[in-house]
Write a protein that holds these residues in place. Sequence first.
Motif, PDB file in Angstrom:
ATOM      1  N   TRP A 136       0.811  -1.221   0.000  1.00 32.98           N
ATOM      2  CA  TRP A 136       0.000   0.000   0.000  1.00 32.98           C
ATOM      3  C   TRP A 136       0.836   1.259   0.000  1.00 32.98           C
ATOM      4  O   TRP A 136       0.492   2.251  -0.635  1.00 32.98           O
ATOM      5  CB  TRP A 136      -0.941   0.034   1.191  1.00 32.98           C
ATOM      6  CG  TRP A 136      -2.089  -0.907   1.071  1.00 32.98           C
ATOM      7  CD1 TRP A 136      -2.369  -1.945   1.898  1.00 32.98           C
ATOM      8  CD2 TRP A 136      -3.096  -0.910   0.062  1.00 32.98           C
ATOM      9  NE1 TRP A 136      -3.487  -2.595   1.465  1.00 32.98           N
ATOM     10  CE2 TRP A 136      -3.948  -1.977   0.340  1.00 32.98           C
ATOM     11  CE3 TRP A 136      -3.347  -0.125  -1.054  1.00 32.98           C
ATOM     12  CZ2 TRP A 136      -5.049  -2.286  -0.440  1.00 32.98           C
ATOM     13  CZ3 TRP A 136      -4.433  -0.418  -1.834  1.00 32.98           C
ATOM     14  CH2 TRP A 136      -5.272  -1.493  -1.530  1.00 32.98           C
TER      15      TRP A 136
ATOM     16  N   SER B  83      -4.727   2.740   5.077  1.00 28.18           N
ATOM     17  CA  SER B  83      -3.757   1.650   4.982  1.00 28.18           C
ATOM     18  C   SER B  83      -2.914   1.582   6.254  1.00 28.18           C
ATOM     19  O   SER B  83      -2.499   0.492   6.664  1.00 28.18           O
ATOM     20  CB  SER B  83      -2.883   1.821   3.750  1.00 28.18           C
ATOM     21  OG  SER B  83      -2.020   2.899   3.922  1.00 28.18           O
TER      22      SER B  83
ATOM     23  N   SER C 250      -1.310  -5.908   0.203  1.00 24.65           N
ATOM     24  CA  SER C 250      -2.681  -5.605  -0.183  1.00 24.65           C
ATOM     25  C   SER C 250      -3.602  -6.794  -0.100  1.00 24.65           C
ATOM     26  O   SER C 250      -4.785  -6.682  -0.312  1.00 24.65           O
ATOM     27  CB  SER C 250      -2.700  -5.066  -1.601  1.00 24.65           C
ATOM     28  OG  SER C 250      -2.040  -5.982  -2.424  1.00 24.65           O
TER      29      SER C 250
ATOM     30  N   ASN D 114      -7.451  -7.953   4.006  1.00 30.69           N
ATOM     31  CA  ASN D 114      -8.544  -7.005   3.913  1.00 30.69           C
ATOM     32  C   ASN D 114      -9.360  -6.980   5.180  1.00 30.69           C
ATOM     33  O   ASN D 114      -9.425  -7.937   5.924  1.00 30.69           O
ATOM     34  CB  ASN D 114      -9.454  -7.385   2.753  1.00 30.69           C
ATOM     35  CG  ASN D 114      -8.985  -6.701   1.501  1.00 30.69           C
ATOM     36  OD1 ASN D 114      -8.733  -5.504   1.525  1.00 30.69           O
ATOM     37  ND2 ASN D 114      -8.849  -7.473   0.451  1.00 30.69           N
TER      38      ASN D 114
ATOM     39  N   SER E 268     -11.556  -1.523   4.090  1.00 30.38           N
ATOM     40  CA  SER E 268     -11.503  -1.640   2.626  1.00 30.38           C
ATOM     41  C   SER E 268     -12.591  -0.780   1.988  1.00 30.38           C
ATOM     42  O   SER E 268     -12.411  -0.264   0.888  1.00 30.38           O
ATOM     43  CB  SER E 268     -11.643  -3.091   2.196  1.00 30.38           C
ATOM     44  OG  SER E 268     -12.931  -3.542   2.481  1.00 30.38           O
TER      45      SER E 268
ATOM     46  N   MET F  99     -11.146   2.619   1.840  1.00 29.54           N
ATOM     47  CA  MET F  99     -10.126   2.658   0.805  1.00 29.54           C
ATOM     48  C   MET F  99     -10.768   2.737  -0.579  1.00 29.54           C
ATOM     49  O   MET F  99     -10.363   3.524  -1.436  1.00 29.54           O
ATOM     50  CB  MET F  99      -9.301   1.386   0.913  1.00 29.54           C
ATOM     51  CG  MET F  99      -7.859   1.555   0.559  1.00 29.54           C
ATOM     52  SD  MET F  99      -7.014   0.082   0.976  1.00 29.54           S
ATOM     53  CE  MET F  99      -6.270   0.528   2.502  1.00 29.54           C
ATOM     54  N   LEU F 100     -11.819   1.934  -0.734  1.00 31.11           N
ATOM     55  CA  LEU F 100     -12.523   1.902  -2.015  1.00 31.11           C
ATOM     56  C   LEU F 100     -13.138   3.264  -2.312  1.00 31.11           C
ATOM     57  O   LEU F 100     -13.034   3.778  -3.429  1.00 31.11           O
ATOM     58  CB  LEU F 100     -13.600   0.834  -1.930  1.00 31.11           C
ATOM     59  CG  LEU F 100     -14.397   0.513  -3.173  1.00 31.11           C
ATOM     60  CD1 LEU F 100     -14.518  -0.979  -3.247  1.00 31.11           C
ATOM     61  CD2 LEU F 100     -15.764   1.099  -3.111  1.00 31.11           C
TER      62      LEU F 100
ATOM     63  N   ILE G 245      -9.008  -4.724  -3.742  1.00 31.42           N
ATOM     64  CA  ILE G 245      -9.927  -4.560  -2.628  1.00 31.42           C
ATOM     65  C   ILE G 245     -11.190  -5.328  -2.944  1.00 31.42           C
ATOM     66  O   ILE G 245     -11.860  -5.047  -3.930  1.00 31.42           O
ATOM     67  CB  ILE G 245     -10.276  -3.078  -2.427  1.00 31.42           C
ATOM     68  CG1 ILE G 245      -9.008  -2.281  -2.259  1.00 31.42           C
ATOM     69  CG2 ILE G 245     -11.181  -2.902  -1.268  1.00 31.42           C
ATOM     70  CD1 ILE G 245      -9.256  -0.825  -2.376  1.00 31.42           C
TER      71      ILE G 245
ATOM     72  N   ASN H 221     -14.715  -5.770  -2.223  1.00 33.49           N
ATOM     73  CA  ASN H 221     -15.915  -5.331  -1.540  1.00 33.49           C
ATOM     74  C   ASN H 221     -16.992  -5.172  -2.604  1.00 33.49           C
ATOM     75  O   ASN H 221     -17.302  -4.089  -3.056  1.00 33.49           O
ATOM     76  CB  ASN H 221     -15.643  -4.009  -0.834  1.00 33.49           C
ATOM     77  CG  ASN H 221     -16.630  -3.806   0.257  1.00 33.49           C
ATOM     78  OD1 ASN H 221     -17.696  -4.409   0.236  1.00 33.49           O
ATOM     79  ND2 ASN H 221     -16.299  -2.980   1.216  1.00 33.49           N
TER      80      ASN H 221
END
Lengths: 343, 453
Positions: A29, A77, A89, A92, A97, A100-101, A147, A149
């Motif tokens: 990250w 991160s 990475s 998760n 996440s 982050m997304l 990621i 999700n």
Amino acid sequence: MNNKFFPSNFLFILIMVMGTTMTLSSPHWLTMWIGLELNLMGFLPLMNIKGKSLEAEASMKYFIIQSMSSSILIMTSLILYNYNMSWYSMFNHKMLSTMMLLSLILKLGGAPLHFWLPNMTKQMTWLILFLILTWQKLAPLFMLTLISNLNILILISLMSTLLGSIMILNQTNMQVIITYSSISHLGWMLSMIMINNSLTFIYFINYIIISIPLMNMLNNYTNNYTYTLTHKNKINKLIIPSLILSLAGLPPLLGFLSKLLILISLMQTNFIIMTLLLFMGTLISLFFYLNMTLMIIVKSYFLFENNNMTKPYESIIMLNMFSIFVFYILINIIIKYAMTILH
Amino acid sequence: MGLLFSLIGMVFINSIMTWEVRYWFLMISSFFSLKFLNLEVWGSTCMNWLYCDNMSGVLIVLTLWIGSLMYLASNYSIKFMMNKVNEFSLIVLLLCLVIIMFFMSVNVYMFYIFFEISLLPTLMLIIGWGYQPERLQAGMYMMLYTVSMSLPLLIGLIMLSKMYNCYNMMLIMYLNCLGLLYNVNMLWFLSMLMAFLVKLPMFMLHLWLPKAHVEAPIAGSMILAGILLKLGGYGIIRMLSTYFLNEVYFSKILIVLSLWGGLMTAIICVGQSDMKSLIAYSSVGHMGLMLAGAMSKFMWGWEGAMLMMVSHGFCSSGLFCLANLLYEKVKSRSIFLYSGMININSVMCMWWFLFCIANMGAPPFINLVSEIMLFCSVYLYSYWLIIFVLLMVFMGGLYNLIMFVSTQHGSIMNFINSNFSNFCNEYLLLFLHFYPMLLFIFNIGYLNNVFVI
């Protein structure tokens, strides 16, 4: 600095490219974040290439948004590091996440967080707009593969397709139109990024292939407003309509091919309602694209005017228009590819 | 295959006499493609991609025939007036090519893609050579109706090919998976057929058709009535025969709706004053009858549907040509300005008479045979439907008679004070529409071979 060929500009371009490459090639990250920042640092001076105050304002907005999103990224991160004891990475956490997304979506300009993008693009040159809509999306888009999700991503992709195509309906500025269309294309790409990112890459490349000649022609021949499309100018009348319809994704053209691939892959994973909604978005924008096409074709009184072909784009445009003869012969192979990479 | 390659080759010729060369090429190739009428019952394949059986063969011949007649019909309005001649001939050629590819394609994606591509040259025809500014709206209607309804088709095709694990329609047909789609959901049924129902057009989805017809140039309305509607009919029959959508409940609704629509459009035709719009509505009615026959799922119904497609292709295209010949003289489409044409040109009056009685389904034409077959199959389906059928036959006779009488009989309008003369190529055009319509009756046994399997 006002010169396009000022030596340091090449340095900035190199930094920009290097940042993206660094992001794409690291599993860590922190390095990814460094790449993003480097990319931003290289890109900001390029935005000010003409040195006008409007450009400076746009670049400030861009800087604020991008640095905010990357700071959210590095913060999450860091927390992730606290949580997992690893920067890598592959580990998760649901909440983190998601954060982050969302930061990456903000970087890309996906639907609920897209408001900065059309606001800014009115003040930019076409070249910079092209870079923002294509190259700058490369790194964050492919960071999204790391990621997992899916639910939120599906929601975002649907929202950006629908919003992008609804918002496009009432615009008159060409740059804003292109921006909204790129938002809706981003929705298509986001729908696939979790499942099969090489298909997303194909879609991305096809989008670039369509948008390079389109933006260049709009830059050369029009005045940033849609009504200038109706003026008679030296443009070849078949090229811009075909490119616009290709953006709309009408079957014989290249834009449809990438949509078809994504569609097949989504059906393989049983996202049926989602594909219907995605197509609904495309239909809404098709209305507007058709309007633009008719503007170009009808008001100019000449359907074709073959004398003034712009040479460097001939091959790309041929690829766009005759993609049916190039790719569709291979369609079984491509479909097999789209289907089997998952299983 | 040679046919396709030579068509593609024709696209690239660029010298003097392009128009004539392309016209003659289409004429001669339609003559050569008559061999498609004599295929074996299992058809003939060519590579993995192209497949031609009896169902598509006759429509390919029809496409080439109407395509060449399009050149002949727009001889005055395009070639003589120097109205973008080369582009016009190119677009007509491309349209023919795409439609033939559609009829021959065996891969489901190719099937869908060529179905969609055929829209673009049609749009170009309407936009580029139409008469009035309303053609923009008409083109937009056509595109949006057809594209929006064909997206469920794409999704349905993908899902079905996923189920069968096979993209080859011929293979699926021979696999004979009868149980797979036996008692299907309404969604399947609608998603597979909706695109074709719009293209056909079924009543209630037909709004784009009269608009497009009114705004299109003569070649555009010829190909719309003659061939593009048959794309819908062919698609429906092909889907039903390939995927066995054995669904009984909604097809009942479709039959009633399309027959009711046929009646409604016939009534609309009676009160119509715009000539082209009248012919367009009459073709909606005929196609509704065809849909009812195809949905009744009797062998007679399907054969009658095939014959109806062929006969209606020639008949309505010929009627559009007649209307256009009058339009070129009088410069109006209004039926009220046409009266007394028999005094001016009695030969044309004969052609009007022949095409009008062909359109109402009178004896010597294949229209009669097809209508008898369709009526019988509808009657076999349910005897209540005979009410619709009777009313429809009556109204059909009525509007054709009204069209004939109000144009040909009566006194000459005052403003017509010159003598209209027709060129011999116009008589040739009408004759070439008339001749296959009359003489196909000798080849009516062709229908026995269409749906053997």
